[in-house]
Design a protein around this motif. Structure first.
Motif, short mmCIF file in Angstrom:
data_model
loop_
_atom_site.label_atom_id
_atom_site.label_comp_id
_atom_site.label_asym_id
_atom_site.label_seq_id
_atom_site.Cartn_x
_atom_site.Cartn_y
_atom_site.Cartn_z
N MET A 106 0.81 -1.07 0.09
CA MET A 106 -0.05 -0.22 0.01
C MET A 106 0.93 1.13 0.13
O MET A 106 0.35 2.13 -0.43
CB MET A 106 -0.93 -0.17 1.31
CG MET A 106 -1.87 -1.00 1.13
SD MET A 106 -2.89 -1.25 2.83
CE MET A 106 -3.93 0.15 2.60
N TYR A 110 -0.35 4.19 -2.81
CA TYR A 110 -0.70 5.16 -2.47
C TYR A 110 0.43 6.34 -2.32
O TYR A 110 0.22 7.07 -1.11
CB TYR A 110 -1.57 5.04 -0.93
CG TYR A 110 -2.90 4.45 -1.19
CD1 TYR A 110 -4.04 4.89 -1.61
CD2 TYR A 110 -3.10 2.96 -0.91
CE1 TYR A 110 -5.10 4.28 -1.97
CE2 TYR A 110 -4.06 2.32 -1.00
CZ TYR A 110 -5.31 2.93 -1.53
OH TYR A 110 -6.35 2.12 -1.82
N GLU A 116 4.86 9.87 -8.33
CA GLU A 116 4.08 8.99 -9.41
C GLU A 116 4.99 8.50 -10.48
O GLU A 116 4.69 7.13 -10.91
CB GLU A 116 2.99 9.77 -9.88
CG GLU A 116 1.78 9.99 -9.05
CD GLU A 116 0.79 10.80 -9.62
OE1 GLU A 116 0.96 11.03 -10.83
OE2 GLU A 116 -0.56 10.69 -8.99
N PHE A 169 0.77 10.12 2.22
CA PHE A 169 0.17 9.07 1.49
C PHE A 169 -1.12 9.79 0.93
O PHE A 169 -1.84 10.42 1.56
CB PHE A 169 -0.11 7.89 2.28
CG PHE A 169 1.28 7.25 2.65
CD1 PHE A 169 2.03 6.52 1.70
CD2 PHE A 169 1.87 7.16 3.83
CE1 PHE A 169 3.30 5.87 1.87
CE2 PHE A 169 2.88 6.51 3.96
CZ PHE A 169 3.73 5.88 3.33
N LEU A 170 -1.60 9.13 -0.11
CA LEU A 170 -2.86 9.68 -0.58
C LEU A 170 -4.05 9.02 0.27
O LEU A 170 -3.71 8.16 0.76
CB LEU A 170 -2.98 9.03 -2.04
CG LEU A 170 -1.96 9.44 -3.28
CD1 LEU A 170 -2.21 8.91 -4.53
CD2 LEU A 170 -2.17 10.94 -3.30
N GLY A 172 -7.09 7.13 1.48
CA GLY A 172 -7.21 5.46 1.27
C GLY A 172 -6.08 4.77 1.87
O GLY A 172 -6.10 3.44 2.14
N HIS A 173 -4.89 5.43 2.31
CA HIS A 173 -3.77 4.64 3.01
C HIS A 173 -4.11 4.81 4.44
O HIS A 173 -4.60 5.95 5.02
CB HIS A 173 -2.55 5.32 2.52
CG HIS A 173 -1.15 4.58 3.01
ND1 HIS A 173 -0.98 4.50 4.45
CD2 HIS A 173 -0.50 3.66 2.50
CE1 HIS A 173 0.00 3.81 4.45
NE2 HIS A 173 0.43 3.13 3.38
N HIS A 176 -2.34 7.88 6.05
CA HIS A 176 -2.64 8.95 5.48
C HIS A 176 -2.79 10.10 6.59
O HIS A 176 -3.53 10.02 7.48
CB HIS A 176 -3.88 9.16 4.46
CG HIS A 176 -4.08 10.59 3.96
ND1 HIS A 176 -3.22 11.21 3.17
CD2 HIS A 176 -5.36 11.06 4.13
CE1 HIS A 176 -4.01 12.39 3.02
NE2 HIS A 176 -5.18 12.34 3.72
N LYS A 222 -0.02 1.95 -10.20
CA LYS A 222 -1.04 1.93 -9.20
C LYS A 222 -2.00 0.80 -9.06
O LYS A 222 -2.37 0.22 -8.17
CB LYS A 222 -1.59 3.25 -8.85
CG LYS A 222 -0.63 4.45 -8.72
CD LYS A 222 -1.66 5.70 -8.54
CE LYS A 222 -0.81 6.99 -7.97
NZ LYS A 222 -0.13 6.79 -6.78
#
Length: 341
Positions: A106, A110, A116, A169-170, A172-173, A176, A222
């Motif tokens: 993860m 994320y 990226e 982190f984005l 969903g993590h 985050h 991803k």
């Protein structure tokens, strides 16, 4: 040479049947002592000592390694630091949907938007996760609700200061908002140690699985759709992807071990079959490759040297050599008497 060294330093532990066979051999050799007049405690001590010594010999633990452990010294020295990577979990995760618990996978899926473009191989080498240190928790006096006060933190990346909040982190993590990630310099990079099975070969075996694995390592993604489209095959996607020069070197390095094993096996088969052409010290092509004229006659006159009047004196052993040989024979007899040999 690479195949020999890697095989030797990664020897597997002794098999169970080997251990029991060694114990039985010790008992068979010491039947006289077992039925003798020694006390039971002394018999047990001698048997255990001989069993341990016999097992140590079969494990091929040398004296330098044993001395290093006894002295508390490290058994290896490296110029790099290594990290463990379960590579199959990333390959299997490329098409999975939904998560119920935290996994290291993860962290890559994320990762922040600034990273990226980073492939999985570089992520494992360079990424470093840290806690946002300036998070202050304030407990309400009347309720159990906790408010989080985020203070801005600054760090330097590529010569520019950047807020740590931009490296979290984005959504969903599970971490985050509480952790952020930075990429270290190449001088501090780790060396991935791939475990969980050998990496697939590029020249034999399942070609599709090889392409999946290499794209997972070297192409940023991803989800599985980032690696290839539904209409393309893994082989076509692999062939069309533009690997960097460094990534191409790594692809070749991954296959070096298998090439060494193939060369070793081919050489062994040729020797057993008696096929001519195997390089030896007297092979003219090998001597010419080393810059030595294989047809050149030896200019030394060994016959004249052998007839030298003082040549016979070098056949005599000196006092120090004779003393050394006596000590070797005495030590060998002691070891045999103790049952170690």
């Amino acid at each position: 040479m690479v195949a020999y060294v890697t095989d030797y330093i990664t020897k597997t532990p002794l098999k169970t049947y080997t251990i029991f066979q060694t114990i039985r051999d010790v008992f068979d050799r010491q039947t006289t002592m077992i039925g003798g007049t020694l006390r039971d405690q002394e018999k047990a001590r001698k048997l255990l000592t001989q069993i341990v010594n016999s097992l140590s010999v079969k494990m091929e633990i040398g004296a330098p390694m044993a001395a290093a452990y006894l002295l508390g010294n490290p058994d290896h020295y490296t110029s790099h630091h290594f990290c463990t990577v379960y590579w199959k979990s990333y390959v299997n995760e490329r098409s999975a949907e939904g998560y119920t618990a935290y996994t290291p996978i993860m962290d890559y899926i994320y990762r922040p938007k600034q990273f990226e473009h980073v492939c999985l191989y570089d992520w494992v080498r360079l990424s470093h996760k840290r806690i946002l240190t300036n998070i202050k928790s304030k407990s309400s006096s009347s309720t159990e609700v906790t408010a989080v006060d985020l203070e801005p933190q600054k760090d330097t990346m590529d010569g520019e200061k950047i807020d740590h909040q931009e490296l979290t982190f984005l959504p969903g993590h599970p971490q985050h908002g509480s952790h952020y990630v930075t990429l270290t310099q190449e001088s501090s990079a780790l060396v991935p140690n791939f475990i969980g099975g050998s990496l697939p070969r590029r020249d034999t075996g399942n070609r599709e699985f090889y392409c999946v694995t290499m794209l997972t390592l070297f192409k940023p993604w991803k989800t599985g759709l980032d690696l290839k489209s539904e209409d393309d095959s893994w082989d076509d996607t692999f062939s069309c992807y533009h690997f960097t020069s460094r990534q191409k070197e790594l692809l070749s390095f991954f296959n070096t071990k298998y090439e060494c094993y193939d060369a070793r096996d081919d050489y062994s088969r040729q020797r057993k079959a008696g096929i001519s052409g195997i390089p030896t010290l007297h092979n003219k092509e090998l001597l010419q490759h080393l810059g030595i004229d294989g047809d050149q006659e030896d200019e030394l006159d060994y016959a004249e040297y052998a007839q030298h009047p003082e040549a016979s004196q070098y056949d005599k052993l000196g006092n120090q050599t004779l003393k050394h040989l006596r000590e070797m024979n005495e030590m060998e007899s002691i070891l045999k008497g103790a049952g170690w040999l």
